[in-house]
Design an enzyme around this catalytic site. Sequence first.
Site, PDB file in Angstrom:
ATOM      1  N   ASP A   1     -48.655 -34.608-108.895  1.00 53.93           N
ATOM      2  CA  ASP A   1     -49.208 -35.762-109.607  1.00 53.93           C
ATOM      3  C   ASP A   1     -48.862 -37.046-108.854  1.00 53.93           C
ATOM      4  O   ASP A   1     -47.702 -37.243-108.462  1.00 53.93           O
ATOM      5  CB  ASP A   1     -48.648 -35.840-111.032  1.00 53.93           C
ATOM      6  CG  ASP A   1     -49.015 -34.615-111.854  1.00 53.93           C
ATOM      7  OD1 ASP A   1     -50.155 -34.144-111.712  1.00 53.93           O
ATOM      8  OD2 ASP A   1     -48.152 -34.132-112.605  1.00 53.93           O
TER       9      ASP A   1
ATOM     10  N   ASP B   1     -49.447 -40.554-109.909  1.00 55.03           N
ATOM     11  CA  ASP B   1     -49.824 -41.636-110.809  1.00 55.03           C
ATOM     12  C   ASP B   1     -49.260 -42.952-110.291  1.00 55.03           C
ATOM     13  O   ASP B   1     -48.150 -43.006-109.744  1.00 55.03           O
ATOM     14  CB  ASP B   1     -49.310 -41.364-112.219  1.00 55.03           C
ATOM     15  CG  ASP B   1     -49.940 -40.112-112.829  1.00 55.03           C
ATOM     16  OD1 ASP B   1     -51.028 -39.730-112.369  1.00 55.03           O
ATOM     17  OD2 ASP B   1     -49.329 -39.529-113.737  1.00 55.03           O
TER      18      ASP B   1
ATOM     19  N   ASP C   1     -41.640 -42.579-121.567  1.00 49.52           N
ATOM     20  CA  ASP C   1     -41.045 -41.664-122.533  1.00 49.52           C
ATOM     21  C   ASP C   1     -39.649 -41.184-122.143  1.00 49.52           C
ATOM     22  O   ASP C   1     -38.695 -41.341-122.894  1.00 49.52           O
ATOM     23  CB  ASP C   1     -41.983 -40.474-122.795  1.00 49.52           C
ATOM     24  CG  ASP C   1     -42.515 -39.828-121.528  1.00 49.52           C
ATOM     25  OD1 ASP C   1     -42.042 -40.165-120.425  1.00 49.52           O
ATOM     26  OD2 ASP C   1     -43.417 -38.970-121.634  1.00 49.52           O
TER      27      ASP C   1
END
Length: 474
Positions: A83, A85, A169
Site C-alpha cells: 500500500d 497511501d 487510528d
Amino acid sequence: MSKTIAKTTPKKDAKKSARSNTNVTTASFDNPLIFSRDQHPVSRKLLSPNALKVLYRLNKGGFDAYLVGGGVRDILLGFKPKDFDIATNATPDEIKELFRNCRLIGRRFRLAHIVFGREIIEVATFRGHHDNASEQEKSCKKTSKQSEDGMLLRDNIYGSIEEDAERRDFTINALYYSAKDFKVYDFANGVQDVNDKVIRLIGDPETRYREDPVRMLRAIRFATKLDMQISDDTKAPIKELSTLMANIPAARLFEEFLKMFIAGKAVANFEQLRSYNLFGYFFPAVEQALNDESDQQRFLLDFIMLAMENTDKRINNDQRVTPAFLFAAMLWYPLQKHIQQIKVTTQLTPQDIFFAALNEIMPEQQRSIAIPKRFQAVIKDIWILQDKLGRREGKRAFKTIEHPKFRAGYDFLLLRAQIEDTDELKELAHWWTDFQEVSNEARLQMIKGVKLPQGAKRRPAKKRRKPAAKPPEA
C-alpha cells in the site's frame, strides 16, 4: 512541526538504530520523533515509482506530501510494502488540478485516486479536528457529521500534519515518510510499537470505536496480518461495543469481509471475530447455527474451518480464489436447515424446495453483507452442482463436467466428503476424481457402472430411425 532530532548515535543497522532512537525520548503530536535517513530502512527503491511521482509532483506544486501508514509500517517490519497511501496539505480540488489522471471519490471521506493503469495511488488531505468545522463551514467546505452513537457519517475537515496524525487510528499508522528530506516522522511512538509488535489505538479506545466501529475489525486484522498483539486498553471495550457493528452498511461489510477472509488469514480472523462477538454481524445465520446443538449443524464448524484453511492455503500459494466459494461454504448448512424445514411443511418438488430455501437465506444474508450479483450467481451454481454431481446416468455426467463452474462445485464436494465422512459422498468424490482423468470410452463404462437410486430405471438407448426410402423416379 518540530525539527528536533532525537539524540542518538547512528548504527550500521537501520532497524536497530530506529529502535535505539525510541529509547531516548517519547513522541508527541507537537514534538514527533524524527528519524534521519541513516536511522531507518525506508528507501525510495522500495516504493512504487508511481507513488514517488505523486510525492514529487505535490512537492513541486508547493505542497507537503508524505508516504503514510502501511507503506512505512511494513518496511519497518521487514515486509515488502503493498500500500502506498499519501497524505498532503493539498485539498482534493488542488490535487485534481495537478493530476489529469485523478478522480475524487467518497462522501464520508473525500479522497483523490491517482490512476496509473491498474495501480491506484490514494491521496488524502490532512484531517483536522471537529472543532475546526465552523471555520471551514464559513469557507464553504464540507464539515463533519456524527450519529447519536458518535459514529462519523461525514468527515472532511482539513488540518495540519500534527492533527492528521492525531486523527489516525493506530500508532503504527501515524508514521510519515518524506521524499523531500528522506526522514520518517513518528507522532505517536509508532516505531516503538512496531518493534514491540503491539497494536495500540491513538486516543480513548471507546471514543475511537464509536467514531468508526470498523476499527474493531482493523485491530484484529492488523494483529493477525502482522503477527502482533492488541494492547489491553485497545481490546478491552471491543466486546461491550460490538453492537455498534449493526450500524455498518452492508456494502462496507462486504469490503471488510474480503480483507478479513480473502487475504490469507481467514482462520485466524474467524477465531478472533468469534472471541470478540463480532462474527455474527457478518453471518448472523451461521453464528446462530454454530450455537445450535442440533445434529444437522454438527458439521458446520469443521466444514467452514476446512473451507477457510483451503482458501488460506491457495492465497498463500498465489493461487486464484473466489469469495463465492467461501460464501457458499459458510451458508451451506444453514441452507440445508431451511430445506428441511420447507420439506416438512410443503409438498413441493426438490427443485422448488431448493429455490424456496435460497430465496429465504440469501436476502437474509444480504442485509448483513451486500454480496455482488456476480458472486451470488457463482454461489448458486456451486450449490446446484451438488445435486448435479449426484446424477451421473446417461449424458448427465458429460453435461455436468462441461459446466463453467464444475471445478468449484467439485472442490466443494471434496470438502463435504472430508467432513461428513459418509460412504456415499466418499464414493461420489472418488468417482468424479477418476472421471476427470480417464478417456471418453472409459467414462462411458464408468457411467454404465453407476448404481441408480432405488426405484429408478435406466433409460433405454433411443433407436435411430432409418431414413424413409425415396420414391422411385418417374
